[in-house]
Write an enzyme that holds these catalytic residues in place. Structure first.
Site, PDB file in Angstrom:
ATOM      1  N   CYS A 200       0.059   3.891   2.632  1.00  6.88           N
ATOM      2  CA  CYS A 200       0.523   3.436   3.954  1.00  6.88           C
ATOM      3  C   CYS A 200       1.985   3.788   4.149  1.00  6.88           C
ATOM      4  O   CYS A 200       2.394   4.248   5.227  1.00  6.88           O
ATOM      5  CB  CYS A 200       0.334   1.931   4.097  1.00  6.88           C
ATOM      6  SG  CYS A 200      -1.372   1.363   3.974  1.00  6.88           S
TER       7      CYS A 200
ATOM      8  N   CYS B 224       0.838  -1.211   0.000  1.00  4.07           N
ATOM      9  CA  CYS B 224       0.000   0.000   0.000  1.00  4.07           C
ATOM     10  C   CYS B 224       0.869   1.255   0.000  1.00  4.07           C
ATOM     11  O   CYS B 224       1.536   1.566   0.986  1.00  4.07           O
ATOM     12  CB  CYS B 224      -0.921  -0.024   1.226  1.00  4.07           C
ATOM     13  SG  CYS B 224      -1.798   1.515   1.544  1.00  4.07           S
TER      14      CYS B 224
END
Length: 381
Positions: A119, A116
């Protein structure tokens, strides 16, 4: 567990209004309860939860399907930054309960995945913000690919997802890449929540010490509270020190503290701790002239009352003297007797004195609870 409305509301204002949904309170609460219990069935449920989690991911509009390439056997947890100490750790089903739900300080739970990109951008910002609190806030890093059971229990369908918790209770759920301002707002709110609870804990501990006549230890706690500027508890700390001075019978120090409170806490004189301490000071000053020969004066007043039970001034003076000597129930009893005989004497002086005694002790005191009911029953007869 129920999320306090005032805590949830603190995340709904300003830039966080988009991120915290009031309707999610019940979900977040139940989700964390499930997460706390999930480690007991970690091994037996792993394969079932894995398939459910993958089905959720493939149908989510927030998390794209995994690319059609060979996946690694098991994603590796990100390593907390060097120097993070025990305030930033990887969490799993093994330490989730101890680190997150049973933490005595606020916790940020960062739910992420290695693939991600948002993230990878958000996590370092959260780490920096948590490190800046110097241990006042903890951070748990939860890799959802490694900890699928926890991810399912928390119903994480978008990454990154960040939870804010205090005392094991979720106070906010945020999704997506947060801005610096949003991160600051969340951290400020958690610090405020944690500071308020820390102040309450110190006051409770110091009050217990005062009741046990351990004045030096109480003074030490209130002084520490005053020195910790991050707690912003000057009114509470000064009020505590004032009560310590009164308990010690040091009226000169008490007068100085009263002047300091009135000068430096002008806008906070309605603070319950301030009101309690100032009421105690008023009562102490009222009884101060008789302190030098307290036993002799008490005996003389008792004789006066025995010879003339209707001597209201003698009863009032005895109540003041007994209160200053710590004979609280006896002082209250004299006031109740005065109310029975003439409750309007000197503009309800007996009732006013009782109310000052109640204020100096605080509403949670057992004497106050019992005698408040007694006053209500007697006054309206």
């Amino acid at each position: 567990m129920e999320i306090p409305r005032r805590l949830a509301a603190s995340f709904t204002s300003g830039v966080c209004s988009r991120l915290l949904r009031a309707s999610s309170a019940a979900f977040v609460s139940s989700a964390f309860s499930a997460a706390a219990a999930c480690h007991t069935s970690y091994v037996s449920t792993r394969s079932n939860v894995k398939s459910v989690f993958r089905r959720e991911v493939s149908t989510s509009s927030k998390i794209p399907p995994a690319p059609n390439v060979a996946a690694p056997e098991k994603p590796k947890d990100a390593v907390p930054p060097e120097g993070a100490g025990s305030s930033i750790v990887q969490v799993s089903s093994l330490n989730f309960d101890a680190f997150v739900l049973k933490s005595d300080v606020p916790v940020i739970l960062d739910c992420y995945a290695d693939w991600c990109a948002p993230c990878r951008e958000l996590t370092p910002k959260l780490v920096k913000a948590v490190q800046a609190t110097k241990g006042a806030v903890r951070m748990g890093m939860l890799n959802v690919d490694v900890n699928m059971e926890l991810a399912q229990a928390l119903e994480i369908k978008e990454l990154p997802t960040v939870f804010a918790l205090y005392n094991g209770r979720p106070v906010g759920r945020m999704q997506g890449l947060l801005t610096d301002d949003q991160i600051k707002e969340v951290m400020d709110t958690l610090l405020k929540i944690g500071g308020a609870q820390a102040t309450t804990d110190v006051i409770a501990e110091a009050d217990a010490l005062l009741k046990d006549k351990n004045i030096p230890a109480a003074v030490k706690l209130f002084s520490q509270l005053l020195a910790d500027e991050s707690l912003k508890a000057k009114p509470e700390a000064l009020s505590g020190l004032l009560r310590c001075a009164l308990a010690e019978g040091n009226l000169d120090a008490a007068r100085m503290l009263v002047d300091t409170i009135k000068a430096e806490c002008k806008g906070q004189l309605d603070n319950k701790e301030v009101k309690k301490a100032l009421a105690a000071f008023d009562l102490a000053i009222a009884g101060a002239p008789a302190r030098g020969e307290a036993a002799k004066q008490e005996a003389e007043l008792v004789r006066k009352i025995e010879s003339d039970p209707s001597d209201m001034q003698a009863r009032y003076d005895l109540a003041v003297l007994q209160n200053s000597a710590g004979k609280l129930q006896a002082a209250m009893d004299q006031c109740f007797e005065m109310i029975k005989r003439d409750k309007m004497w000197k503009d309800q002086a007996a009732r006013e004195f009782l109310l000052k005694m109640f204020a100096s002790l605080g509403p949670k005191d057992e004497l106050v609870k019992k005698n408040t009911r007694r006053l209500s029953n007697l006054w309206f007869l």
